[in-house]
Motif scaffolding. Structure first.
Motif, short mmCIF file in Angstrom:
data_model
loop_
_atom_site.label_atom_id
_atom_site.label_comp_id
_atom_site.label_asym_id
_atom_site.label_seq_id
_atom_site.Cartn_x
_atom_site.Cartn_y
_atom_site.Cartn_z
N UNK A 1 31.25 51.23 75.54
CA UNK A 1 30.84 51.17 74.30
C UNK A 1 31.77 52.07 73.49
N UNK A 2 32.05 51.69 72.26
CA UNK A 2 32.97 52.54 71.30
C UNK A 2 31.97 53.70 70.72
N UNK A 3 32.51 54.91 70.85
CA UNK A 3 31.79 55.87 70.15
C UNK A 3 32.56 56.00 68.77
N UNK A 4 31.42 56.37 67.63
CA UNK A 4 31.75 56.18 66.56
C UNK A 4 32.90 57.04 66.17
N UNK A 5 33.94 56.93 65.14
CA UNK A 5 34.90 57.60 64.56
C UNK A 5 35.90 57.87 65.77
N UNK B 1 33.77 41.73 71.08
CA UNK B 1 32.41 42.45 70.92
C UNK B 1 32.54 43.54 69.56
N UNK B 2 33.90 44.02 69.35
CA UNK B 2 33.98 44.99 68.20
C UNK B 2 33.67 44.05 66.84
N UNK B 3 34.37 42.89 66.86
CA UNK B 3 34.27 42.03 65.69
C UNK B 3 32.91 41.36 65.53
N UNK B 4 32.38 41.26 66.44
CA UNK B 4 30.68 40.80 66.44
C UNK B 4 29.92 41.67 65.97
#
Length: 332
Positions: A120-124, A157-160
């Motif tokens: 999962x992407x960490x913000x920033x 997933x990022x686009x969604x």
């Protein structure tokens, strides 16, 4: 359009916060934009309201955000305007040798698009590459274990996640950033001017009865007050902030690099940098000591830490004043 592209990344010298790391991880040791950090970016700052709110202080390095470096090109875009073209915009920026900074992207919405094959992407975080065949972006960011590292996230997933965020009234900003390639000179005189500003700091100038930020070497005293609060119980044990000592250690390591650069540029001996190396070692010891305190609540560690911090401050002030004098003797 290319199917895959990856820009080089480097070990960031300031990395505790994404705003720092996003600007320093893209600079090689030969990039002139790094000279801006050497010339300008060294002063510590610390809030003082923790003394009254009985919390942990927030310690930062002034001007260390990538946004404040004038030698980095920056192009900003609000993600709510991309629609279905988000993927294409990221591609074009990377193909144009821009690193892509994700700022204010709500981590909750990104994680709703998480799958087990990618993290999962960490913000920033910082996107520095893509691979369409694998359906991934290459990202440099803090992961769930709070480790600053590179990993992959799913493009789909990022686009969604971006669409979901917009539907919920959330949106972030994408910044394309890169070094502008201009010549920026390392300036010994500018460095010692900022040394003097850093040293112009005391409890008389930045008094404890004022809650605004304090700047300079007095930050060491305020960290000592935080440790006193933990020791006497006026600050609760759970008010922990490991970033205090991570920031302090990075500031000392990069200060050492700055001192070595001064000695090299002006053909000095390495006496000052050799002695300053002890300060760097102490700053690294403090990280481990604080970690031990947080894990096992060993209160006897706290006075030892305070003693080391105040010794480190005293030694640093002495060495920086000596360097100021040496540079002036040579150049003025």
């Amino acid at each position: 359009m290319k199917k895959a592209n990856k820009l080089p990344i480097f070990t960031p010298f300031y990395s505790v916060y994404h705003e720092q790391a996003n600007g320093t991880a893209i600079l090689s040791k030969h990039d002139d934009a790094k000279n801006w950090y050497l010339n300008e970016c060294m002063n510590l700052r610390c809030d003082r309201h923790f003394l009254y709110s009985h919390t942990a202080p927030n310690v930062l390095i002034s001007r260390s955000s990538y946004k404040l470096n004038p030698f980095l090109k920056k192009e900003g875009f609000n993600t709510k305007y991309f629609g279905d073209s988000l993927h294409e915009v990221i591609h074009k920026l990377i193909d144009d040798e821009y690193y892509v900074v994700l700022e204010g992207v709500n981590e909750y919405f990104v994680n709703k698009g998480y799958n087990k094959k990618t993290q999962p992407l960490s913000a920033d975080g910082l996107i520095y590459g893509y691979d369409d065949k694998k359906n991934i972006y290459n990202v440099l960011a803090y992961n769930r274990k709070q480790e600053y590292t590179n990993f992959n996230i799913s493009q789909k997933c990022f686009s969604k996640a971006n669409k979901l965020a917009i539907e919920n009234g959330e949106s972030g900003v994408l910044y394309g950033i890169k070094s502008d390639g201009q010549k920026h000179i390392f300036s010994p005189l500018l460095v010692i001017r900022h040394f003097a500003e850093y040293l112009n700091s005391s409890l008389e100038i930045f008094r404890p009865d004022i809650a605004e930020e304090a700047y300079g070497t007095v930050v060491h005293d305020y960290i000592g007050m935080y440790l006193d609060g933990l020791y006497d119980g006026s600050i609760f044990y759970k008010q922990q902030n490991p970033n205090i000592f991570l920031v302090l250690s990075e500031q000392k390591r990069f200060m050492l690099e700055r001192l070595i650069r001064l000695e090299t540029e002006l053909s000095m001996d390495n006496k000052i940098s050799n002695e300053y190396s002890e300060i760097v070692k102490i700053s690294e010891e403090l990280i481990n000591l604080y970690d031990s305190y947080c894990k096992m609540r060993q209160d006897n560690i706290l006075p030892i830490m305070k003693e080391k911090i105040l010794y480190m401050k005293q030694q640093e002030e002495t060495l920086l004043r000596e360097m100021i004098k040496n540079v002036k003797d040579i150049m003025l």
